[in-house]
Write an enzyme that holds these catalytic residues in place. Structure first.
Site, PDB file in Angstrom:
ATOM      1  N   SER A 142      55.375  52.781  11.910  1.00 28.38           N
ATOM      2  CA  SER A 142      55.280  51.311  11.927  1.00 28.38           C
ATOM      3  C   SER A 142      56.676  50.745  11.697  1.00 28.38           C
ATOM      4  O   SER A 142      57.527  51.413  11.079  1.00 28.38           O
ATOM      5  CB  SER A 142      54.361  50.828  10.795  1.00 28.38           C
ATOM      6  OG  SER A 142      54.498  49.423  10.594  1.00 28.38           O
ATOM      7  N   TYR A 155      52.397  50.885   1.913  1.00 28.68           N
ATOM      8  CA  TYR A 155      52.188  51.181   3.341  1.00 28.68           C
ATOM      9  C   TYR A 155      53.519  51.536   4.005  1.00 28.68           C
ATOM     10  O   TYR A 155      53.620  52.531   4.726  1.00 28.68           O
ATOM     11  CB  TYR A 155      51.553  49.952   4.000  1.00 28.68           C
ATOM     12  CG  TYR A 155      51.365  50.064   5.503  1.00 28.68           C
ATOM     13  CD1 TYR A 155      50.287  50.763   6.031  1.00 28.68           C
ATOM     14  CD2 TYR A 155      52.247  49.438   6.387  1.00 28.68           C
ATOM     15  CE1 TYR A 155      50.099  50.855   7.412  1.00 28.68           C
ATOM     16  CE2 TYR A 155      52.068  49.522   7.754  1.00 28.68           C
ATOM     17  CZ  TYR A 155      50.996  50.232   8.267  1.00 28.68           C
ATOM     18  OH  TYR A 155      50.823  50.323   9.629  1.00 28.68           O
TER      19      TYR A 155
HETATM   20  N1  LIG Z   1      47.901  46.850  14.398  1.00 31.33           N
HETATM   21  C1  LIG Z   1      49.144  46.732  13.968  1.00 31.33           C
HETATM   22  O1  LIG Z   1      49.687  45.618  13.883  1.00 31.33           O
HETATM   23  C2  LIG Z   1      49.944  47.968  13.607  1.00 31.33           C
HETATM   24  C3  LIG Z   1      51.321  47.835  13.422  1.00 31.33           C
HETATM   25  C4  LIG Z   1      52.077  48.958  13.103  1.00 31.33           C
HETATM   26  C5  LIG Z   1      51.460  50.183  12.968  1.00 31.33           C
HETATM   27  N2  LIG Z   1      50.109  50.284  13.130  1.00 31.33           N
HETATM   28  C6  LIG Z   1      49.518  51.604  12.956  1.00 31.33           C
HETATM   29  O2  LIG Z   1      48.786  51.906  14.142  1.00 31.33           O
HETATM   30  C7  LIG Z   1      47.706  52.779  13.807  1.00 31.33           C
HETATM   31  C8  LIG Z   1      46.406  52.219  14.328  1.00 31.33           C
HETATM   32  O3  LIG Z   1      46.228  50.926  13.766  1.00 31.33           O
HETATM   33  P1  LIG Z   1      45.137  49.914  14.312  1.00 31.33           P
HETATM   34  O4  LIG Z   1      45.682  48.558  14.099  1.00 31.33           O
HETATM   35  O5  LIG Z   1      44.690  50.344  15.653  1.00 31.33           O
HETATM   36  O6  LIG Z   1      43.974  50.157  13.229  1.00 31.33           O
HETATM   37  P2  LIG Z   1      42.409  49.750  13.269  1.00 31.33           P
HETATM   38  O7  LIG Z   1      42.036  49.414  11.868  1.00 31.33           O
HETATM   39  O8  LIG Z   1      42.109  48.760  14.316  1.00 31.33           O
HETATM   40  O9  LIG Z   1      41.734  51.150  13.667  1.00 31.33           O
HETATM   41  C9  LIG Z   1      41.860  52.236  12.796  1.00 31.33           C
HETATM   42  C10 LIG Z   1      40.795  53.265  13.101  1.00 31.33           C
HETATM   43  O10 LIG Z   1      40.982  54.342  12.147  1.00 31.33           O
HETATM   44  C11 LIG Z   1      39.699  54.707  11.611  1.00 31.33           C
HETATM   45  N3  LIG Z   1      39.866  55.261  10.261  1.00 31.33           N
HETATM   46  C12 LIG Z   1      40.051  54.614   9.078  1.00 31.33           C
HETATM   47  N4  LIG Z   1      40.159  55.474   8.066  1.00 31.33           N
HETATM   48  C13 LIG Z   1      40.040  56.714   8.615  1.00 31.33           C
HETATM   49  C14 LIG Z   1      40.069  58.020   8.068  1.00 31.33           C
HETATM   50  N5  LIG Z   1      40.230  58.225   6.738  1.00 31.33           N
HETATM   51  N6  LIG Z   1      39.904  59.069   8.895  1.00 31.33           N
HETATM   52  C15 LIG Z   1      39.720  58.860  10.239  1.00 31.33           C
HETATM   53  N7  LIG Z   1      39.690  57.659  10.811  1.00 31.33           N
HETATM   54  C16 LIG Z   1      39.852  56.590   9.999  1.00 31.33           C
HETATM   55  C17 LIG Z   1      38.898  53.420  11.597  1.00 31.33           C
HETATM   56  O11 LIG Z   1      37.490  53.693  11.563  1.00 31.33           O
HETATM   57  C18 LIG Z   1      39.369  52.742  12.894  1.00 31.33           C
HETATM   58  O12 LIG Z   1      38.560  53.118  13.995  1.00 31.33           O
HETATM   59  C19 LIG Z   1      47.772  52.965  12.297  1.00 31.33           C
HETATM   60  O13 LIG Z   1      48.474  54.144  11.973  1.00 31.33           O
HETATM   61  C20 LIG Z   1      48.537  51.748  11.831  1.00 31.33           C
HETATM   62  O14 LIG Z   1      49.185  51.944  10.590  1.00 31.33           O
HETATM   63  C21 LIG Z   1      49.347  49.211  13.440  1.00 31.33           C
END
Ligand SMILES: NC(=O)c1ccc[n+]([C@@H]2O[C@H](COP(=O)([O-])OP(=O)(O)OC[C@H]3O[C@@H](n4cnc5c(N)ncnc54)[C@H](O)[C@@H]3O)[C@@H](O)[C@H]2O)c1
Length: 255
Positions: A142, A155
């Site tokens: 991230s 985080y």
């Molecule tokens: N959305 C953003 O703005 C953003 C920005 C930077 C980085 N990220 C990173 O991108 C990745 C995906 O983020 P997102 O926004 O798509 O998240 P999201 O919350 O939309 O989806 C996350 C998914 O992970 C699953 N999950 C949660 N805990 C879990 C566990 N212990 N084991 C297995 N699955 C689990 C959830 O059920 C969900 O389906 C993450 O690593 C997040 O840190 C997201």
């Protein structure tokens, strides 16, 4: 021919958001995909729409569960070539607002999913990849792993750890054919981000990013598939920013 034709891929957190977009694109590019998520019904929904995909219900913070996830790929498809370590617990991330008041149980959960989870994914995927002469791991970091922004100290620390884990795996196993890279998204319009953002946050971010629109899950998926595929055959240990330039942009340049 797809860029991942004949490859077996696991995507964690594939029940929604970035993971769902990556699982869909990997399947389109010819991979046999294990749709891995804590939420079985969402994983089943995604897998049900993909050719030849299977589900792994997994808690990435639990080592036995991670081992079962890797076994699912081997049992269903005969081996493993690609791992996208991506799952996160967005509800827990969202309460990481202030270092002084942070409940350390939140810190532990957050690090267990974001950092330990990705570490264990690498730990158990690597031996299976070595059996096939190599493979490709793409971790989701991230922008918060690179810059402080007033919240998300735990985080951000976990994601900075993911960046270093990526370099470590790459340097330890690159000579044996395993590439390890990461993507570092800025704000992405996923369910996790939209559900937990404070009111007005997404709109405010849209006006700050030096781009005509905010990032979509599919934008990140394209970067992940590039890194996973042979198009990135000599890309190793890198973290690709997928942030629209936000981390190097000074908003005052618009004044
Ligand atoms: N959305 C953003 O703005 C953003 C920005 C930077 C980085 N990220 C990173 O991108 C990745 C995906 O983020 P997102 O926004 O798509 O998240 P999201 O919350 O939309 O989806 C996350 C998914 O992970 C699953 N999950 C949660 N805990 C879990 C566990 N212990 N084991 C297995 N699955 C689990 C959830 O059920 C969900 O389906 C993450 O690593 C997040 O840190 C997201």
């Amino acid at each position: 021919m797809g860029r991942l034709e004949g490859k077996v891929a696991i995507v964690t957190g594939a029940g929604r958001g970035i993971g769902e977009a990556t699982a869909r694109l990997m399947a389109l590019e010819g991979a046999s995909v294990v749709v891995a998520d804590l939420n079985r019904s969402e994983a089943e929904r995604v897998a049900g729409e993909l050719d030849g995909a299977v589900v792994a219900e997994v808690d990435v913070s639990d080592e036995e569960s991670v081992i079962r996830m890797i076994d699912t790929a081997v049992e269903a498809f005969g081996g493993l070539d690609v791992l996208h370590n991506n799952a996160t617990d967005s509800a827990t991330n969202a309460v990481d607002t202030d270092i002084v008041t942070l409940d350390m149980a939140i810190f532990d959960r957050l690090v267990a999913v974001n950092l330990k989870g990705q570490f264990m994914g690498c730990k158990h995927a690597i031996p299976r990849m070595l059996e096939r002469g190599g493979g490709s791991i793409v971790n989701t970091a991230s922008v918060d792993g690179f810059v402080g922004r007033g919240v998300r100290a735990a985080y951000g620390a976990s994601k900075a750890g993911v960046v270093l884990l990526t370099k470590s795996v790459a340097s330890q196993y690159g000579s044996r054919g395993i590439r390890c890279n990461a993507v570092a998204p800025g704000l992405v319009r996923t369910p996790g981000a939209e559900l937990h953002a404070p009111p007005g946050y997404v709109e405010a971010a849209a006006s700050l990013y030096p781009m005509p629109r905010l990032c979509r899950p599919e934008d990140v998926a394209k970067a992940v598939v590039f890194l996973a595929s042979d198009d990135a055959a000599y890309v190793n240990a890198t973290t690709l920013m997928v942030d629209g330039g936000a981390t190097v942009y000074m908003p005052s340049s618009r004044l």
